[in-house]
Design a protein around this motif. Structure first.
Motif, PDB file in Angstrom:
ATOM      1  N   ILE A   1       0.844  -1.199   0.000  1.00  0.00           N
ATOM      2  CA  ILE A   1       0.000   0.000   0.000  1.00  0.00           C
ATOM      3  C   ILE A   1       0.876   1.243   0.000  1.00  0.00           C
ATOM      4  CG2 ILE A   1      -1.647   1.356   1.353  1.00  0.00           C
ATOM      5  CD1 ILE A   1      -2.746  -1.446   2.359  1.00  0.00           C
ATOM      6  N   LEU A   2       1.863   1.279   0.867  1.00  0.00           N
ATOM      7  CA  LEU A   2       2.753   2.433   0.926  1.00  0.00           C
ATOM      8  C   LEU A   2       3.495   2.608  -0.397  1.00  0.00           C
ATOM      9  CD1 LEU A   2       3.969   4.777   2.444  1.00  0.00           C
ATOM     10  CD2 LEU A   2       5.668   3.189   3.385  1.00  0.00           C
ATOM     11  N   ARG A   3       3.932   1.522  -1.004  1.00  0.00           N
ATOM     12  CA  ARG A   3       4.588   1.611  -2.311  1.00  0.00           C
ATOM     13  C   ARG A   3       3.676   2.298  -3.322  1.00  0.00           C
ATOM     14  NH1 ARG A   3       4.374  -3.586  -5.670  1.00  0.00           N
ATOM     15  NH2 ARG A   3       2.253  -2.794  -5.716  1.00  0.00           N
ATOM     16  N   ASP A   4       2.420   1.854  -3.380  1.00  0.00           N
ATOM     17  CA  ASP A   4       1.492   2.440  -4.345  1.00  0.00           C
ATOM     18  C   ASP A   4       1.193   3.908  -4.036  1.00  0.00           C
ATOM     19  OD1 ASP A   4       1.452   0.100  -5.764  1.00  0.00           O
ATOM     20  OD2 ASP A   4      -0.704  -0.226  -5.578  1.00  0.00           O
ATOM     21  N   VAL A   5       1.057   4.241  -2.761  1.00  0.00           N
ATOM     22  CA  VAL A   5       0.833   5.644  -2.389  1.00  0.00           C
ATOM     23  C   VAL A   5       2.036   6.486  -2.826  1.00  0.00           C
ATOM     24  CG1 VAL A   5       0.645   7.232  -0.421  1.00  0.00           C
ATOM     25  CG2 VAL A   5      -0.791   5.182  -0.518  1.00  0.00           C
ATOM     26  N   LEU A   6       3.238   5.983  -2.601  1.00  0.00           N
ATOM     27  CA  LEU A   6       4.437   6.712  -3.011  1.00  0.00           C
ATOM     28  C   LEU A   6       4.552   6.819  -4.530  1.00  0.00           C
ATOM     29  CD1 LEU A   6       6.927   5.306  -0.379  1.00  0.00           C
ATOM     30  CD2 LEU A   6       6.201   7.690  -0.600  1.00  0.00           C
ATOM     31  N   LEU A   7       3.940   5.889  -5.241  1.00  0.00           N
ATOM     32  CA  LEU A   7       3.951   5.940  -6.704  1.00  0.00           C
ATOM     33  C   LEU A   7       2.805   6.792  -7.257  1.00  0.00           C
ATOM     34  CD1 LEU A   7       4.913   2.248  -7.537  1.00  0.00           C
ATOM     35  CD2 LEU A   7       6.345   4.290  -7.753  1.00  0.00           C
ATOM     36  N   GLY A   8       2.031   7.386  -6.362  1.00  0.00           N
ATOM     37  CA  GLY A   8       1.002   8.320  -6.794  1.00  0.00           C
ATOM     38  C   GLY A   8      -0.406   7.781  -6.849  1.00  0.00           C
ATOM     39  N   ILE A   9      -0.628   6.570  -6.418  1.00  0.00           N
ATOM     40  CA  ILE A   9      -1.978   6.018  -6.367  1.00  0.00           C
ATOM     41  C   ILE A   9      -2.545   6.400  -5.006  1.00  0.00           C
ATOM     42  CG2 ILE A   9      -3.387   3.936  -6.510  1.00  0.00           C
ATOM     43  CD1 ILE A   9      -1.022   2.669  -8.094  1.00  0.00           C
ATOM     44  N   SER A  10      -3.545   7.265  -4.994  1.00  0.00           N
ATOM     45  CA  SER A  10      -3.949   7.853  -3.719  1.00  0.00           C
ATOM     46  C   SER A  10      -5.378   7.559  -3.285  1.00  0.00           C
ATOM     47  CB  SER A  10      -3.755   9.370  -3.771  1.00  0.00           C
ATOM     48  OG  SER A  10      -4.562   9.930  -4.787  1.00  0.00           O
ATOM     49  N   ARG A  11      -6.201   7.095  -4.176  1.00  0.00           N
ATOM     50  CA  ARG A  11      -7.605   6.886  -3.831  1.00  0.00           C
ATOM     51  C   ARG A  11      -7.887   5.424  -3.524  1.00  0.00           C
ATOM     52  NH1 ARG A  11     -10.511  11.399  -7.640  1.00  0.00           N
ATOM     53  NH2 ARG A  11      -9.378  13.126  -6.666  1.00  0.00           N
ATOM     54  N   PHE A  12      -8.820   5.232  -2.604  1.00  0.00           N
ATOM     55  CA  PHE A  12      -9.131   3.892  -2.090  1.00  0.00           C
ATOM     56  C   PHE A  12      -9.416   2.905  -3.218  1.00  0.00           C
ATOM     57  CE2 PHE A  12     -11.616   0.521  -0.241  1.00  0.00           C
ATOM     58  CZ  PHE A  12     -11.059   0.330   1.029  1.00  0.00           C
ATOM     59  N   ASP A  13     -10.339   3.244  -4.108  1.00  0.00           N
ATOM     60  CA  ASP A  13     -10.710   2.313  -5.182  1.00  0.00           C
ATOM     61  C   ASP A  13      -9.539   2.003  -6.096  1.00  0.00           C
ATOM     62  OD1 ASP A  13     -13.293   2.117  -4.203  1.00  0.00           O
ATOM     63  OD2 ASP A  13     -14.119   3.593  -5.602  1.00  0.00           O
ATOM     64  N   ASP A  14      -8.689   2.997  -6.369  1.00  0.00           N
ATOM     65  CA  ASP A  14      -7.513   2.770  -7.211  1.00  0.00           C
ATOM     66  C   ASP A  14      -6.500   1.871  -6.509  1.00  0.00           C
ATOM     67  OD1 ASP A  14      -8.597   4.351  -9.211  1.00  0.00           O
ATOM     68  OD2 ASP A  14      -7.510   6.153  -8.586  1.00  0.00           O
ATOM     69  N   LEU A  15      -6.329   2.074  -5.208  1.00  0.00           N
ATOM     70  CA  LEU A  15      -5.430   1.204  -4.439  1.00  0.00           C
ATOM     71  C   LEU A  15      -5.953  -0.232  -4.438  1.00  0.00           C
ATOM     72  CD1 LEU A  15      -4.696   3.578  -1.437  1.00  0.00           C
ATOM     73  CD2 LEU A  15      -2.977   2.654  -3.014  1.00  0.00           C
ATOM     74  N   GLN A  16      -7.246  -0.382  -4.235  1.00  0.00           N
ATOM     75  CA  GLN A  16      -7.831  -1.719  -4.214  1.00  0.00           C
ATOM     76  C   GLN A  16      -7.639  -2.416  -5.556  1.00  0.00           C
ATOM     77  OE1 GLN A  16     -12.082  -1.960  -3.665  1.00  0.00           O
ATOM     78  NE2 GLN A  16     -11.971  -4.097  -3.037  1.00  0.00           N
ATOM     79  N   LYS A  17      -7.882  -1.697  -6.636  1.00  0.00           N
ATOM     80  CA  LYS A  17      -7.727  -2.264  -7.972  1.00  0.00           C
ATOM     81  C   LYS A  17      -6.272  -2.625  -8.253  1.00  0.00           C
ATOM     82  CE  LYS A  17      -8.515  -1.230 -12.836  1.00  0.00           C
ATOM     83  NZ  LYS A  17      -8.928  -0.203 -13.794  1.00  0.00           N
ATOM     84  N   SER A  18      -5.362  -1.745  -7.901  1.00  0.00           N
ATOM     85  CA  SER A  18      -3.941  -1.966  -8.145  1.00  0.00           C
ATOM     86  C   SER A  18      -3.420  -3.182  -7.390  1.00  0.00           C
ATOM     87  CB  SER A  18      -3.146  -0.730  -7.725  1.00  0.00           C
ATOM     88  OG  SER A  18      -1.762  -0.967  -7.805  1.00  0.00           O
ATOM     89  N   LEU A  19      -3.864  -3.335  -6.156  1.00  0.00           N
ATOM     90  CA  LEU A  19      -3.336  -4.387  -5.283  1.00  0.00           C
ATOM     91  C   LEU A  19      -4.121  -5.693  -5.331  1.00  0.00           C
ATOM     92  CD1 LEU A  19      -2.655  -2.047  -2.266  1.00  0.00           C
ATOM     93  CD2 LEU A  19      -0.913  -3.127  -3.703  1.00  0.00           C
ATOM     94  N   GLY A  20      -5.370  -5.639  -5.755  1.00  0.00           N
ATOM     95  CA  GLY A  20      -6.194  -6.842  -5.721  1.00  0.00           C
ATOM     96  C   GLY A  20      -6.484  -7.286  -4.297  1.00  0.00           C
ATOM     97  N   ILE A  21      -6.699  -6.339  -3.421  1.00  0.00           N
ATOM     98  CA  ILE A  21      -6.896  -6.573  -1.994  1.00  0.00           C
ATOM     99  C   ILE A  21      -8.379  -6.370  -1.661  1.00  0.00           C
ATOM    100  CG2 ILE A  21      -6.368  -4.147  -1.506  1.00  0.00           C
ATOM    101  CD1 ILE A  21      -4.968  -4.957   1.032  1.00  0.00           C
ATOM    102  N   THR A  22      -8.861  -7.046  -0.626  1.00  0.00           N
ATOM    103  CA  THR A  22     -10.253  -6.853  -0.228  1.00  0.00           C
ATOM    104  C   THR A  22     -10.419  -5.477   0.412  1.00  0.00           C
ATOM    105  OG1 THR A  22      -9.991  -7.759   2.002  1.00  0.00           O
ATOM    106  CG2 THR A  22     -10.519  -9.328   0.227  1.00  0.00           C
ATOM    107  N   ARG A  23     -11.636  -4.952   0.349  1.00  0.00           N
ATOM    108  CA  ARG A  23     -11.921  -3.631   0.921  1.00  0.00           C
ATOM    109  C   ARG A  23     -11.629  -3.607   2.422  1.00  0.00           C
ATOM    110  NH1 ARG A  23     -14.302  -0.190  -2.398  1.00  0.00           N
ATOM    111  NH2 ARG A  23     -15.230   1.111  -0.782  1.00  0.00           N
TER     112      ARG A  23
END
Length: 134
Positions: free
Chosen positions: A10-32
């Motif tokens: 999650i921190l990696r994705d935030v540092l790469l500029g992915i900042s919104r919940f739905d985008d993080l979920q999609k990027s990671l394939g993680i449950t809500r």
């Protein structure tokens, strides 16, 4: 804090500029529920800050704090190590590109084209496999 798999991703994705919940979920394939729990923990630890960007319904984006930003070199070295030792047939899942010249991050966290030291402020996630940087 860094020993838990999802928190680092999650921190990696935030540092790469992915900042919104739905985008993080999609990027990671993680449950809500797991994402919500991990984000809450990262906010409590002061690694990520939560900012409301919409009301009715309230929606938030997540950005790195200075404390979280200090982990960027560690995460990028882990990313580079994984790409070298566990390559995927279709290429690396994340491509860190220098916004100024389009070069890629090398093992020294510098641009392979111009040699500039890379940081979140001058890079973008050029991977077509995840949401683009906002």
């Amino acid at each position: 804090m860094v020993g838990e798999r999802w928190s680092l991703l999650i921190l990696r994705d935030v540092l790469l500029g992915i900042s919104r919940f739905d985008d993080l979920q999609k990027s990671l394939g993680i449950t809500r529920s797991v994402l919500s729990t991990r984000l809450e923990h990262l906010v409590e630890e002061g690694v990520v800050a939560r900012h409301r960007y919409q009301r009715r319904p309230d929606r938030y984006e997540y950005v790195s704090t200075p404390k979280g930003l200090e982990l960027w070199p560690v995460l990028m070295h882990l990313l580079d190590w994984g790409d070298r030792h566990y390559p995927q047939a279709d290429g690396p899942p994340r491509v860190i590109a220098h916004v100024d010249c389009g070069g890629r991050m090398n093992s020294d966290l510098c641009c392979d084209r111009c040699g500039e030291r890379l940081a979140p402020a001058n890079t973008e996630n050029g991977s077509p496999k995840s949401p683009s940087r906002r």
